[in-house]
Design a protein around this motif. Structure first.
Motif, PDB file in Angstrom:
ATOM      1  N   ILE A   1      99.489  15.553 147.044  1.00 46.07           N
ATOM      2  CA  ILE A   1     100.460  16.407 146.363  1.00 46.07           C
ATOM      3  C   ILE A   1      99.961  16.605 145.248  1.00 46.07           C
ATOM      4  O   ILE A   1      99.936  17.593 144.429  1.00 46.07           O
ATOM      5  CB  ILE A   1     101.665  15.466 146.175  1.00 46.07           C
ATOM      6  N   ALA A   2      98.871  15.728 144.442  1.00 41.61           N
ATOM      7  CA  ALA A   2      98.569  16.327 143.114  1.00 41.61           C
ATOM      8  C   ALA A   2      97.641  17.496 142.965  1.00 41.61           C
ATOM      9  O   ALA A   2      97.477  18.068 142.370  1.00 41.61           O
ATOM     10  CB  ALA A   2      97.593  14.976 142.625  1.00 41.61           C
ATOM     11  N   THR A   3      96.816  17.531 144.286  1.00 43.97           N
ATOM     12  CA  THR A   3      95.828  18.478 144.548  1.00 43.97           C
ATOM     13  C   THR A   3      96.706  19.628 144.729  1.00 43.97           C
ATOM     14  O   THR A   3      96.466  21.058 144.092  1.00 43.97           O
ATOM     15  CB  THR A   3      95.229  18.465 145.831  1.00 43.97           C
ATOM     16  N   LEU A   4      97.757  19.686 145.607  1.00 38.83           N
ATOM     17  CA  LEU A   4      98.692  20.867 145.682  1.00 38.83           C
ATOM     18  C   LEU A   4      99.354  21.491 144.315  1.00 38.83           C
ATOM     19  O   LEU A   4      99.342  22.693 144.226  1.00 38.83           O
ATOM     20  CB  LEU A   4      99.746  20.554 146.530  1.00 38.83           C
ATOM     21  N   LEU A   5      99.471  20.438 143.450  1.00 37.23           N
ATOM     22  CA  LEU A   5     100.215  20.778 141.950  1.00 37.23           C
ATOM     23  C   LEU A   5      99.256  20.933 141.090  1.00 37.23           C
ATOM     24  O   LEU A   5      99.576  20.979 139.825  1.00 37.23           O
ATOM     25  CB  LEU A   5     101.275  19.655 141.819  1.00 37.23           C
ATOM     26  N   ASN A   6      97.866  20.892 141.307  1.00 37.55           N
ATOM     27  CA  ASN A   6      96.996  21.176 140.162  1.00 37.55           C
ATOM     28  C   ASN A   6      97.163  20.117 139.113  1.00 37.55           C
ATOM     29  O   ASN A   6      96.996  20.521 138.130  1.00 37.55           O
ATOM     30  CB  ASN A   6      96.994  22.508 139.750  1.00 37.55           C
ATOM     31  N   THR A   7      97.081  18.847 139.557  1.00 34.68           N
ATOM     32  CA  THR A   7      97.095  17.929 138.381  1.00 34.68           C
ATOM     33  C   THR A   7      96.482  16.606 139.071  1.00 34.68           C
ATOM     34  O   THR A   7      95.711  16.670 140.244  1.00 34.68           O
ATOM     35  CB  THR A   7      98.487  17.509 138.152  1.00 34.68           C
TER      36      THR A   7
ATOM     37  N   ALA B   1     104.327  11.794 154.238  1.00 43.17           N
ATOM     38  CA  ALA B   1     103.386  12.652 153.517  1.00 43.17           C
ATOM     39  C   ALA B   1     103.455  14.179 153.962  1.00 43.17           C
ATOM     40  O   ALA B   1     103.358  15.028 153.233  1.00 43.17           O
ATOM     41  CB  ALA B   1     101.962  12.131 154.008  1.00 43.17           C
ATOM     42  N   LEU B   2     103.978  14.460 155.294  1.00 42.27           N
ATOM     43  CA  LEU B   2     104.073  15.778 155.591  1.00 42.27           C
ATOM     44  C   LEU B   2     105.371  16.451 155.094  1.00 42.27           C
ATOM     45  O   LEU B   2     105.345  17.387 154.531  1.00 42.27           O
ATOM     46  CB  LEU B   2     104.408  15.765 157.283  1.00 42.27           C
ATOM     47  N   LEU B   3     106.574  15.614 154.948  1.00 42.09           N
ATOM     48  CA  LEU B   3     107.543  16.083 154.464  1.00 42.09           C
ATOM     49  C   LEU B   3     107.546  16.570 152.934  1.00 42.09           C
ATOM     50  O   LEU B   3     107.950  17.573 152.701  1.00 42.09           O
ATOM     51  CB  LEU B   3     108.868  15.303 154.653  1.00 42.09           C
ATOM     52  N   MET B   4     106.968  15.714 152.162  1.00 37.44           N
ATOM     53  CA  MET B   4     106.756  15.666 150.739  1.00 37.44           C
ATOM     54  C   MET B   4     105.846  17.109 150.398  1.00 37.44           C
ATOM     55  O   MET B   4     106.012  17.700 149.381  1.00 37.44           O
ATOM     56  CB  MET B   4     106.463  14.427 150.093  1.00 37.44           C
ATOM     57  N   SER B   5     104.752  16.928 151.160  1.00 35.21           N
ATOM     58  CA  SER B   5     103.781  18.188 150.964  1.00 35.21           C
ATOM     59  C   SER B   5     104.339  19.549 151.320  1.00 35.21           C
ATOM     60  O   SER B   5     104.382  20.447 150.458  1.00 35.21           O
ATOM     61  CB  SER B   5     102.548  17.966 151.855  1.00 35.21           C
ATOM     62  N   GLU B   6     105.195  19.447 152.360  1.00 40.61           N
ATOM     63  CA  GLU B   6     106.188  20.879 152.594  1.00 40.61           C
ATOM     64  C   GLU B   6     107.150  20.979 151.729  1.00 40.61           C
ATOM     65  O   GLU B   6     107.414  22.276 151.213  1.00 40.61           O
ATOM     66  CB  GLU B   6     106.809  20.646 154.214  1.00 40.61           C
ATOM     67  N   PHE B   7     107.612  20.008 151.149  1.00 40.43           N
ATOM     68  CA  PHE B   7     108.528  20.266 150.055  1.00 40.43           C
ATOM     69  C   PHE B   7     108.146  20.940 148.834  1.00 40.43           C
ATOM     70  O   PHE B   7     108.702  21.916 148.317  1.00 40.43           O
ATOM     71  CB  PHE B   7     109.217  18.638 149.637  1.00 40.43           C
ATOM     72  N   TYR B   8     106.934  20.463 148.348  1.00 40.37           N
ATOM     73  CA  TYR B   8     106.142  21.086 147.267  1.00 40.37           C
ATOM     74  C   TYR B   8     105.925  22.405 147.555  1.00 40.37           C
ATOM     75  O   TYR B   8     105.802  23.420 146.448  1.00 40.37           O
ATOM     76  CB  TYR B   8     105.250  20.268 146.646  1.00 40.37           C
ATOM     77  N   ARG B   9     105.165  22.729 148.824  1.00 44.64           N
ATOM     78  CA  ARG B   9     104.606  24.064 149.197  1.00 44.64           C
ATOM     79  C   ARG B   9     105.950  24.924 148.958  1.00 44.64           C
ATOM     80  O   ARG B   9     106.130  26.272 148.422  1.00 44.64           O
ATOM     81  CB  ARG B   9     104.149  24.092 150.281  1.00 44.64           C
ATOM     82  N   ASN B  10     106.991  24.521 149.672  1.00 44.11           N
ATOM     83  CA  ASN B  10     108.413  25.264 149.522  1.00 44.11           C
ATOM     84  C   ASN B  10     108.724  25.600 148.049  1.00 44.11           C
ATOM     85  O   ASN B  10     109.311  27.028 147.781  1.00 44.11           O
ATOM     86  CB  ASN B  10     109.411  24.815 150.440  1.00 44.11           C
ATOM     87  N   LEU B  11     108.523  24.743 147.304  1.00 37.67           N
ATOM     88  CA  LEU B  11     109.061  24.585 146.150  1.00 37.67           C
ATOM     89  C   LEU B  11     108.207  25.877 145.385  1.00 37.67           C
ATOM     90  O   LEU B  11     108.934  26.157 144.218  1.00 37.67           O
ATOM     91  CB  LEU B  11     109.257  23.456 145.104  1.00 37.67           C
ATOM     92  N   GLN B  12     107.175  25.960 145.447  1.00 38.95           N
ATOM     93  CA  GLN B  12     106.104  26.878 144.897  1.00 38.95           C
ATOM     94  C   GLN B  12     106.640  28.242 145.096  1.00 38.95           C
ATOM     95  O   GLN B  12     106.255  29.246 144.258  1.00 38.95           O
ATOM     96  CB  GLN B  12     104.728  26.486 145.108  1.00 38.95           C
ATOM     97  N   GLN B  13     107.055  28.423 146.399  1.00 41.24           N
ATOM     98  CA  GLN B  13     107.486  29.586 146.677  1.00 41.24           C
ATOM     99  C   GLN B  13     108.969  30.102 146.300  1.00 41.24           C
ATOM    100  O   GLN B  13     109.402  31.301 146.263  1.00 41.24           O
ATOM    101  CB  GLN B  13     107.329  29.851 148.309  1.00 41.24           C
ATOM    102  N   ASN B  14     109.645  28.885 146.229  1.00 35.92           N
ATOM    103  CA  ASN B  14     111.378  29.162 145.895  1.00 35.92           C
ATOM    104  C   ASN B  14     111.698  28.295 144.835  1.00 35.92           C
ATOM    105  O   ASN B  14     111.746  26.832 145.507  1.00 35.92           O
ATOM    106  CB  ASN B  14     111.994  29.288 147.048  1.00 35.92           C
ATOM    107  N   PRO B  15     112.295  28.411 143.731  1.00 33.83           N
ATOM    108  CA  PRO B  15     112.484  27.170 143.086  1.00 33.83           C
ATOM    109  C   PRO B  15     113.898  26.556 143.510  1.00 33.83           C
ATOM    110  O   PRO B  15     114.247  25.635 142.903  1.00 33.83           O
ATOM    111  CB  PRO B  15     112.791  28.120 141.426  1.00 33.83           C
ATOM    112  N   ASP B  16     114.594  26.992 144.467  1.00 28.70           N
ATOM    113  CA  ASP B  16     115.718  26.324 144.936  1.00 28.70           C
ATOM    114  C   ASP B  16     115.382  24.775 145.641  1.00 28.70           C
ATOM    115  O   ASP B  16     114.687  24.848 146.554  1.00 28.70           O
ATOM    116  CB  ASP B  16     116.461  27.004 145.722  1.00 28.70           C
ATOM    117  N   LYS B  17     115.482  23.890 145.008  1.00 27.76           N
ATOM    118  CA  LYS B  17     115.052  22.572 145.363  1.00 27.76           C
ATOM    119  C   LYS B  17     115.863  22.127 146.720  1.00 27.76           C
ATOM    120  O   LYS B  17     115.117  21.496 147.561  1.00 27.76           O
ATOM    121  CB  LYS B  17     115.374  21.428 144.339  1.00 27.76           C
ATOM    122  N   ALA B  18     117.029  22.496 146.933  1.00 27.04           N
ATOM    123  CA  ALA B  18     117.687  21.937 148.125  1.00 27.04           C
ATOM    124  C   ALA B  18     117.335  22.852 149.436  1.00 27.04           C
ATOM    125  O   ALA B  18     117.151  22.127 150.413  1.00 27.04           O
ATOM    126  CB  ALA B  18     119.094  22.458 147.905  1.00 27.04           C
TER     127      ALA B  18
END
Length: 341
Positions: free
Chosen positions: A172-178, A293-310
């Motif tokens: 997740i840190a790699t995905l979020l550049n931190t 791990a799969l669900l959280m990675s997908e969540f942050y990828r989706n969040l980068q494309q659309n700010p709607d967290k739900a």
């Protein structure tokens, strides 16, 4: 405003049970048992479908005609007492469809807290806009665990390590550049210091349900101890923080639980909201490492494309569901409390 009711008499007249027991049975039917325990290996799929469909019949079917037809439209549940433990996303209709397949779901402890999260959202947006800063993203995974007495009178023992949480945090840190805080670097002092500056916080560690300080507000997040602290960031300590994060994800077991009251759950999630966070994602049980791990990675990828967290969480659940069909224990534990955007 509409009102619908469900007849609960058949539960105790025909099945010798009540709604609270049905909720517990539904959790056990998908393999979730007890406090802080992982899912069990054997699940009775027939019992699972029966329990989840019965809860759907009682809680969802009476309001089906009131629910939005568009899957991306949000539905906010404000449960009462034991209903806070219901995995709403996993409830099944008579055709076997899960509720998350049809609706975008959020929860809130109470109407008052939902109003508070709206205010927190406006405050965070105004502050971030005024500062014109790009605050940090804080990711914590598998700290060097503290010693904890899980039962009164017992000697403190070191909590078990979470290698899966560490792998997930690094990804997740790699995905979020931190850079993720792992091991000793994830000590309580360092984490608390960075929490006040962070726009987004992801904590992958143990979540504890006990009221360690006997304050009436149970719950603690396990972090690495240092010379200045014991490594337990308690719900009471969180109440005294001033946070500016738009989102906190507690990727730990049972972080959505606490003291069940008529006004919702008193615990970690409520403490974070009170400290200023408009959106909190918590878990209703200990989700397995691989699916988490799969669900959280997908969540942050989706969040980068659309700010709607739900919507991001819903799409992540649907993706994980494809990998783990007929295993709601692998994806239905996460729930978003508060604001979607």
């Amino acid at each position: 405003m509409s009102f619908r009711s469900s007849n609960l008499k058949p539960l105790w007249q025909q099945q010798n049970t009540d709604l609270a027991k049905l909720v517990v049975n539904s959790r056990e039917s998908i393999g979730v048992r007890g406090r802080g325990l992982s899912v069990v290996s054997k699940v009775d799929e027939t019992s699972q479908a029966k329990q989840l469909q019965q809860l759907h019949q009682l809680l969802i079917q009476p309001i089906t005609d009131l629910l939005p037809k568009e899957a991306n439209a949000r539905v906010v549940f404000i449960p009462q007492t034991s209903l806070f433990l219901v995995p709403f996303a996993a409830l099944q209709d008579s055709s076997g469809k899960y509720l998350i397949e049809q609706h975008t779901i959020l929860t809130a402890p109470s109407i008052q807290v939902l109003d508070l999260t709206r205010q927190q959202k406006q405050r965070v947006e105004t502050r971030n806009l005024a500062s014109r800063q790009n605050p940090n993203v804080l990711v914590v995974g598998n700290p060097n665990m503290p010693n904890v007495s899980l039962k009164r009178g017992e000697s403190p023992q070191k909590l078990s390590t979470l290698p899966g949480a560490e792998r997930g945090a690094l990804a997740i840190a790699t995905l979020l550049n931190t850079k993720a805080l792992i091991g000793n670097s994830a000590n309580e002092s360092a984490v608390v210091q960075q929490m006040s500056k962070a726009k987004m916080i992801h904590l992958a560690t143990h979540g504890l349900l006990d009221d360690f300080q006997r304050s009436g507000v149970p719950g603690a997040i396990a972090l690495a101890p240092s010379g200045k602290d014991d490594g337990l960031l308690t719900a009471t300590e969180i109440l005294n923080l001033k946070l500016n994060a738009e989102l906190v994800v507690l990727s730990a077991c049972d972080t959505g639980q606490g003291i069940l009251t008529g006004d919702g759950v008193i615990g970690l999630s409520r403490s974070l909201i009170t400290a200023g966070v408009p959106s909190v994602i918590v878990t209703l049980w200990a989700i397995p490492d691989n699916s988490s791990a799969l669900l959280m990675s997908e969540f942050y990828r989706n969040l980068q494309q659309n700010p709607d967290k739900a919507q991001a969480l819903r799409r992540a659940m649907l993706t994980t569901m494809k990998q783990y069909p007929d295993q709601p224990s692998a994806w239905a534990a996460y729930t978003l409390i508060g604001e979607a955007e």
